[in-house]
Design a protein around this motif. Structure first.
Motif, PDB file in Angstrom:
ATOM      1  N   LEU A 170      32.874  39.058  -0.889  1.00  0.00           N
ATOM      2  CA  LEU A 170      32.099  39.643  -1.907  1.00  0.00           C
ATOM      3  C   LEU A 170      32.821  40.534  -3.222  1.00  0.00           C
ATOM      4  N   LEU A 171      33.454  40.995  -2.569  1.00  0.00           N
ATOM      5  CA  LEU A 171      34.422  42.194  -3.588  1.00  0.00           C
ATOM      6  C   LEU A 171      35.347  41.492  -4.272  1.00  0.00           C
ATOM      7  N   SER A 172      35.875  40.281  -3.721  1.00  0.00           N
ATOM      8  CA  SER A 172      37.019  39.540  -4.632  1.00  0.00           C
ATOM      9  C   SER A 172      36.150  38.803  -5.638  1.00  0.00           C
ATOM     10  N   ARG A 173      34.970  38.288  -5.457  1.00  0.00           N
ATOM     11  CA  ARG A 173      34.297  37.721  -6.594  1.00  0.00           C
ATOM     12  C   ARG A 173      34.118  38.649  -7.938  1.00  0.00           C
ATOM     13  N   ARG A 174      34.069  39.809  -7.828  1.00  0.00           N
ATOM     14  CA  ARG A 174      33.617  40.963  -8.790  1.00  0.00           C
ATOM     15  C   ARG A 174      35.001  41.140  -9.457  1.00  0.00           C
TER      16      ARG A 174
END
Length: 122
Positions: free
Chosen positions: A118-122
């Protein structure tokens, strides 16, 4: 009588001053040169004493700096060994926890992976 003794004292004092003046005037250039040479020798000896004192203090400071450096190196080695043993202990504790509760470990790993995604998509 009192005036005669005062006159004698004044004459004695005048004679003493005259003698001192004769001694001062009899000092020749050679005497002055000899005194200057004595002063030069004294200054040279003082310079040597100060130089040896200074070099002794420099050696002392160097030895103390070497001791402090060795102590710092020993302390850093000790800290590194303590950190290594702490990490090994934590690794062993983690392995033991995973072996005791494998399903919980898999769930935690999946949750951490999901959060990372989730964090890497942002």
């Amino acid at each position: 009588m009192a005036t005669a003794s005062m006159a004698d004292k004044a004459k004695a004092k005048a004679d003493t001053l005259i003698d001192e003046a004769e001694i001062a005037s009899s000092a020749s250039a050679g005497d002055v040169q000899a005194e200057l040479e004595n002063l030069r020798r004294d200054i040279a000896a003082l310079t040597q004493t100060l130089a040896s004192f200074g070099s002794g203090k420099i050696k002392e400071a160097g030895m103390r700096a070497s001791e402090i450096g060795a102590e710092a190196a020993d302390a850093s080695v000790q800290y590194a060994e303590n950190a290594r043993s702490s990490f090994l202990s934590a690794e062993q504790d983690l392995e033991a926890h995973i072996r005791n509760k494998p399903l919980q470990a898999i769930a935690i790993a999946a949750g951490v992976g999901f959060l990372a995604a989730l964090l890497s998509r942002r």
